[in-house]
Design an enzyme around this catalytic site. Structure first.
Site, mmCIF file in Angstrom:
data_model
loop_
_atom_site.group_PDB
_atom_site.id
_atom_site.type_symbol
_atom_site.label_atom_id
_atom_site.label_comp_id
_atom_site.label_asym_id
_atom_site.label_seq_id
_atom_site.Cartn_x
_atom_site.Cartn_y
_atom_site.Cartn_z
ATOM 1 N N LYS A 134 0.772 -1.089 -0.094
ATOM 2 C CA LYS A 134 0.084 -0.053 -0.001
ATOM 3 C C LYS A 134 0.788 1.349 -0.089
ATOM 4 C CE LYS A 134 -4.178 -1.554 2.952
ATOM 5 N NZ LYS A 134 -4.567 -1.078 4.264
ATOM 6 N N ASP A 192 -8.462 1.511 4.823
ATOM 7 C CA ASP A 192 -8.687 0.089 4.930
ATOM 8 C C ASP A 192 -9.392 -0.261 3.662
ATOM 9 O OD1 ASP A 192 -8.770 -1.768 7.308
ATOM 10 O OD2 ASP A 192 -10.735 -2.141 6.658
ATOM 11 N N PHE A 197 -0.050 -7.540 -4.796
ATOM 12 C CA PHE A 197 -0.150 -8.116 -3.606
ATOM 13 C C PHE A 197 -1.869 -8.683 -3.283
ATOM 14 C CE2 PHE A 197 -2.579 -5.441 -0.583
ATOM 15 C CZ PHE A 197 -2.488 -4.333 -1.318
ATOM 16 N N LYS A 246 -2.288 -0.411 -12.479
ATOM 17 C CA LYS A 246 -2.946 -0.548 -11.375
ATOM 18 C C LYS A 246 -3.530 0.750 -10.804
ATOM 19 C CE LYS A 246 -3.664 -2.879 -6.801
ATOM 20 N NZ LYS A 246 -3.291 -3.599 -6.091
ATOM 21 N N HIS A 290 -9.439 0.926 -6.720
ATOM 22 C CA HIS A 290 -9.980 1.469 -5.703
ATOM 23 C C HIS A 290 -9.428 2.405 -4.612
ATOM 24 C CE1 HIS A 290 -7.807 -2.241 -4.622
ATOM 25 N NE2 HIS A 290 -7.829 -1.967 -3.263
HETATM 26 P P1 ITT Z 1 -2.677 -1.930 7.046
HETATM 27 O O1 ITT Z 1 -4.072 -2.197 7.956
HETATM 28 O O2 ITT Z 1 -1.511 -1.696 7.854
HETATM 29 O O3 ITT Z 1 -3.067 -0.606 6.317
HETATM 30 P P2 ITT Z 1 -3.412 -4.529 5.877
HETATM 31 O O4 ITT Z 1 -2.857 -5.337 4.731
HETATM 32 O O5 ITT Z 1 -3.851 -5.005 7.311
HETATM 33 O O6 ITT Z 1 -2.550 -3.111 6.151
HETATM 34 P P3 ITT Z 1 -6.199 -4.016 5.479
HETATM 35 O O7 ITT Z 1 -6.669 -4.311 7.009
HETATM 36 O O8 ITT Z 1 -7.074 -2.796 4.797
HETATM 37 O O9 ITT Z 1 -4.609 -3.852 5.307
HETATM 38 O O10 ITT Z 1 -6.568 -5.252 4.722
HETATM 39 C C1 ITT Z 1 -6.611 -4.906 3.471
HETATM 40 C C2 ITT Z 1 -6.771 -6.673 2.645
HETATM 41 O O11 ITT Z 1 -7.567 -6.495 1.532
HETATM 42 C C3 ITT Z 1 -5.307 -6.935 2.162
HETATM 43 O O12 ITT Z 1 -4.078 -7.491 3.067
HETATM 44 C C4 ITT Z 1 -5.560 -7.712 0.833
HETATM 45 O O13 ITT Z 1 -5.805 -8.962 1.435
HETATM 46 C C5 ITT Z 1 -6.833 -7.011 0.524
HETATM 47 N N1 ITT Z 1 -6.627 -6.043 -0.673
HETATM 48 C C6 ITT Z 1 -6.793 -4.735 -0.058
HETATM 49 N N2 ITT Z 1 -6.423 -3.759 -1.402
HETATM 50 C C7 ITT Z 1 -5.858 -4.830 -2.204
HETATM 51 C C8 ITT Z 1 -5.451 -4.856 -3.489
HETATM 52 O O14 ITT Z 1 -5.163 -3.683 -4.230
HETATM 53 N N3 ITT Z 1 -4.941 -5.872 -4.169
HETATM 54 C C9 ITT Z 1 -5.231 -7.051 -3.488
HETATM 55 N N4 ITT Z 1 -5.819 -7.248 -2.391
HETATM 56 C C10 ITT Z 1 -6.162 -6.184 -1.544
#
Ligand code: ITT
Length: 194
Positions: free
Chosen positions: A12, A68, A152, A175, A180
């Protein structure tokens, strides 16, 4: 202007820092000395986004934002949704993808969407925090098998509507033009630039 991005997700951070360019000085959790696991216990994407940003404001008192995000699949009643990061009970992306594909076996409705909610917290002139939220929604289809190695999370099984390649078969620049997170980020940048 300096802004801290409240994330522990390196992917991210890469996406957002590339998309932001030089518009703002981006501070990471590492930069501000935060080694904590950010709380995500509200049960909703918008709530968890707010919770992560508030944690940084409350503990570090600096302008900040959090993302999130999650994958909502129609045929699975919008699962994995807020549980996207640990859908299989682990944070292993391969296992999370496998659980999605197993749950969709034999299912012809493959419609899904990625959702991203950014929460920005900035002080007003008297120093009180003011919160703003920005949402991005990205529709697509879940493939029958993973394709591609970039990106990812669920990128290898997410085929954006109107595109022949999964997100894991696209470059970060491609991308970032459509995702989103890119949509939510653009709304936040437009707000900050107004
Ligand atoms: P932070 O909370 O530290 O930001 P995190 O990985 O825990 O990092 P989230 O709680 O927002 O992030 O969970 C988002 C999950 O949704 C992420 O781990 C992926 O599994 C999925 N996801 C979100 N955006 C994505 C993307 O652009 N491509 C693929 N999977 C995504």
């Amino acid at each position: 202007m300096e802004l801290c991005f409240a994330t522990n997700n390196e992917h991210k951070l890469d996406e957002v820092s590339t998309a932001l360019g030089n518009a703002f000085i981006l501070r990471t959790l590492h930069d501000i000395g935060c080694t904590d696991e950010l709380p995500e216990t509200t049960g909703t994407i918008a709530g968890n986004s707010r919770q992560k940003a508030r944690y940084i404001w409350q503990h570090f008192g600096i302008p900040c934002f959090a993302d999130d995000s999650g994958l909502e699949i129609d045929a699975l009643n919008n699962e994995p949704g807020v549980d996207s990061a640990h859908y299989s009970g682990t944070r292993d992306h391969g296992k999370n993808i496998q659980k999605v594909l197993t749950n969709l076996l034999g299912q012809s409705n493959r419609n899904a969407q990625f959702v991203s909610v950014f929460t920005l917290i900035m002080p007003d002139p008297s120093g009180e925090p003011v919160e703003h939220q920005f949402t991005g929604i990205f529709p697509g289809q879940i493939t029958n098998a993973p394709r591609g190695t970039d990106g990812f999370g669920y990128d290898p099984v997410f085929l954006p509507n109107g595109y022949p390649r999964t997100l894991a078969e696209m470059s970060m620049a491609e991308k970032n033009a459509i995702s989103h997170r890119a949509q939510a980020l653009k709304k936040m940048v437009d707000f900050l630039s107004a």
